[in-house]
Motif scaffolding. Structure first.
Motif, PDB file in Angstrom:
ATOM      1  N   UNK A  28       6.735  14.383  -8.201  1.00  0.00           N
ATOM      2  CA  UNK A  28       5.621  14.367  -7.257  1.00  0.00           C
ATOM      3  C   UNK A  28       5.327  12.954  -6.782  1.00  0.00           C
ATOM      4  N   UNK A  29       6.146  11.997  -7.186  1.00  0.00           N
ATOM      5  CA  UNK A  29       5.898  10.605  -6.818  1.00  0.00           C
ATOM      6  C   UNK A  29       6.729  10.208  -5.611  1.00  0.00           C
ATOM      7  N   UNK A  30       6.209   9.249  -4.852  1.00  0.00           N
ATOM      8  CA  UNK A  30       6.944   8.726  -3.709  1.00  0.00           C
ATOM      9  C   UNK A  30       8.156   7.919  -4.175  1.00  0.00           C
ATOM     10  N   UNK A  31       8.029   7.215  -5.317  1.00  0.00           N
ATOM     11  CA  UNK A  31       9.159   6.443  -5.832  1.00  0.00           C
ATOM     12  C   UNK A  31      10.315   7.371  -6.179  1.00  0.00           C
ATOM     13  N   UNK A  32      10.000   8.501  -6.805  1.00  0.00           N
ATOM     14  CA  UNK A  32      11.066   9.465  -7.130  1.00  0.00           C
ATOM     15  C   UNK A  32      11.737   9.960  -5.859  1.00  0.00           C
ATOM     16  N   UNK A  33      10.942  10.313  -4.858  1.00  0.00           N
ATOM     17  CA  UNK A  33      11.507  10.797  -3.592  1.00  0.00           C
ATOM     18  C   UNK A  33      12.375   9.726  -2.938  1.00  0.00           C
ATOM     19  N   UNK A  34      11.922   8.465  -3.012  1.00  0.00           N
ATOM     20  CA  UNK A  34      12.702   7.376  -2.420  1.00  0.00           C
ATOM     21  C   UNK A  34      13.993   7.144  -3.199  1.00  0.00           C
ATOM     22  N   UNK A  35      13.941   7.275  -4.518  1.00  0.00           N
ATOM     23  CA  UNK A  35      15.155   7.095  -5.321  1.00  0.00           C
ATOM     24  C   UNK A  35      16.206   8.142  -4.958  1.00  0.00           C
ATOM     25  N   UNK A  36      15.752   9.371  -4.660  1.00  0.00           N
ATOM     26  CA  UNK A  36      16.691  10.419  -4.257  1.00  0.00           C
ATOM     27  C   UNK A  36      17.301  10.107  -2.889  1.00  0.00           C
ATOM     28  N   UNK A  37      16.466   9.628  -1.987  1.00  0.00           N
ATOM     29  CA  UNK A  37      16.959   9.245  -0.663  1.00  0.00           C
ATOM     30  C   UNK A  37      17.964   8.103  -0.783  1.00  0.00           C
ATOM     31  N   UNK A  38      17.664   7.118  -1.621  1.00  0.00           N
ATOM     32  CA  UNK A  38      18.552   5.968  -1.785  1.00  0.00           C
ATOM     33  C   UNK A  38      19.923   6.407  -2.286  1.00  0.00           C
ATOM     34  N   UNK A  54      10.079  -1.429  -6.348  1.00  0.00           N
ATOM     35  CA  UNK A  54       9.381  -0.674  -5.304  1.00  0.00           C
ATOM     36  C   UNK A  54       8.206   0.102  -5.913  1.00  0.00           C
ATOM     37  N   UNK A  55       7.011  -0.123  -5.387  1.00  0.00           N
ATOM     38  CA  UNK A  55       5.803   0.554  -5.887  1.00  0.00           C
ATOM     39  C   UNK A  55       5.613   1.897  -5.179  1.00  0.00           C
ATOM     40  N   UNK A  56       4.629   2.663  -5.649  1.00  0.00           N
ATOM     41  CA  UNK A  56       4.312   3.926  -4.983  1.00  0.00           C
ATOM     42  C   UNK A  56       3.941   3.696  -3.515  1.00  0.00           C
ATOM     43  N   UNK A  57       3.123   2.664  -3.274  1.00  0.00           N
ATOM     44  CA  UNK A  57       2.713   2.363  -1.896  1.00  0.00           C
ATOM     45  C   UNK A  57       3.911   1.951  -1.048  1.00  0.00           C
ATOM     46  N   UNK A  58       4.808   1.156  -1.648  1.00  0.00           N
ATOM     47  CA  UNK A  58       6.011   0.735  -0.925  1.00  0.00           C
ATOM     48  C   UNK A  58       6.890   1.936  -0.594  1.00  0.00           C
ATOM     49  N   UNK A  59       7.078   2.828  -1.579  1.00  0.00           N
ATOM     50  CA  UNK A  59       7.934   3.994  -1.374  1.00  0.00           C
ATOM     51  C   UNK A  59       7.358   4.903  -0.295  1.00  0.00           C
ATOM     52  N   UNK A  60       6.047   5.025  -0.288  1.00  0.00           N
ATOM     53  CA  UNK A  60       5.414   5.838   0.761  1.00  0.00           C
ATOM     54  C   UNK A  60       5.640   5.203   2.137  1.00  0.00           C
ATOM     55  N   UNK A  61       5.561   3.858   2.184  1.00  0.00           N
ATOM     56  CA  UNK A  61       5.794   3.145   3.443  1.00  0.00           C
ATOM     57  C   UNK A  61       7.245   3.245   3.895  1.00  0.00           C
TER      58      UNK A  61
END
Length: 206
Positions: free
Chosen positions: A161-171, A137-144
């Motif tokens: 501060x990255x979208x990937x990090x935020x998505x990993x926490x959500x996952x 998952x890329x930054x753009x993908x995580x933001x999407x």
């Protein structure tokens, strides 16, 4: 082309409504075939949109299932037995829908998995389905995916501060501790969001 339900949590329903979410990732339940193909090299992996292994193809229509509350007097009746004219509250944003009569008092919370097709208010039209490892998952993908990254002024750690990090926490919140690190095969589904019931959409299941 197929019609099928897809459940979402309240925060992700809000992200869909706000236009922040245009992708979702779902774990592939039978990854053995993917592991076998991957062993021969990336060129042997399934092509995007191969519904035989992904379960999704461009043109599929997904009706969003979310938590809802009907009138309290209907609490003992299964959602599948209720009339489509029943008033209801969508808990993600407290939207009240009264198609034929007024809500007397909101009843118990009904989990997304029990939402009837007729009660869905959001429809997703699939534009792409591809198979990948979760951590691809890329930054753009995580933001999407609809997550919100922490601002630089709120955290000195660049990872946070990255979208990937935020998505990993959500996952991990959804799938349990260590789920992100497990890096499973997933199908990444891209879609457009339509704020209407699936039966108000043009076309239908082939």
């Amino acid at each position: 082309m197929a019609d099928r339900p897809m459940p979402f949590s309240a925060p992700m329903v809000r992200a869909l409504i706000e236009g922040r979410k245009t992708q979702t990732r779902r774990i592939i339940k039978k990854p053995a075939a993917l592991d076998a193909l991957n062993a021969f090299g990336p060129q042997f992996l399934i092509k995007p949109g191969n519904a035989d292994l992904t379960g999704y193809s461009p043109g599929d229509r997904l009706y969003v299932r979310e938590e809802v509350r009907f009138c309290s007097q209907m609490d003992e009746i299964k959602p599948s037995k209720l009339s489509r004219h029943e008033p209801r509250v969508y808990t993600a944003d407290s939207m009240l829908y009264e198609p034929a009569c007024m809500m007397i008092e909101a009843g118990k919370r009904r989990p997304p998995m029990f939402m009837p097709r007729w009660a869905s208010r959001l429809t997703l039209l699939v534009t792409e389905a591809r198979v990948e490892r979760l951590q691809d998952c890329s930054e753009a993908d995580a933001r999407a995916e609809g997550v919100i990254a922490i601002g630089a002024e709120e955290s000195p750690d660049p990872d946070e501060r990255s979208f990937v990090w935020a998505f990993s926490q959500l996952w991990d919140d959804i799938n349990g501790p260590g789920a992100w690190d497990a890096n499973p095969w997933v199908v990444a589904v891209s879609f457009t969001v339509h704020q209407c019931n699936i039966d108000q959409m043009p076309g239908g299941a082939a």
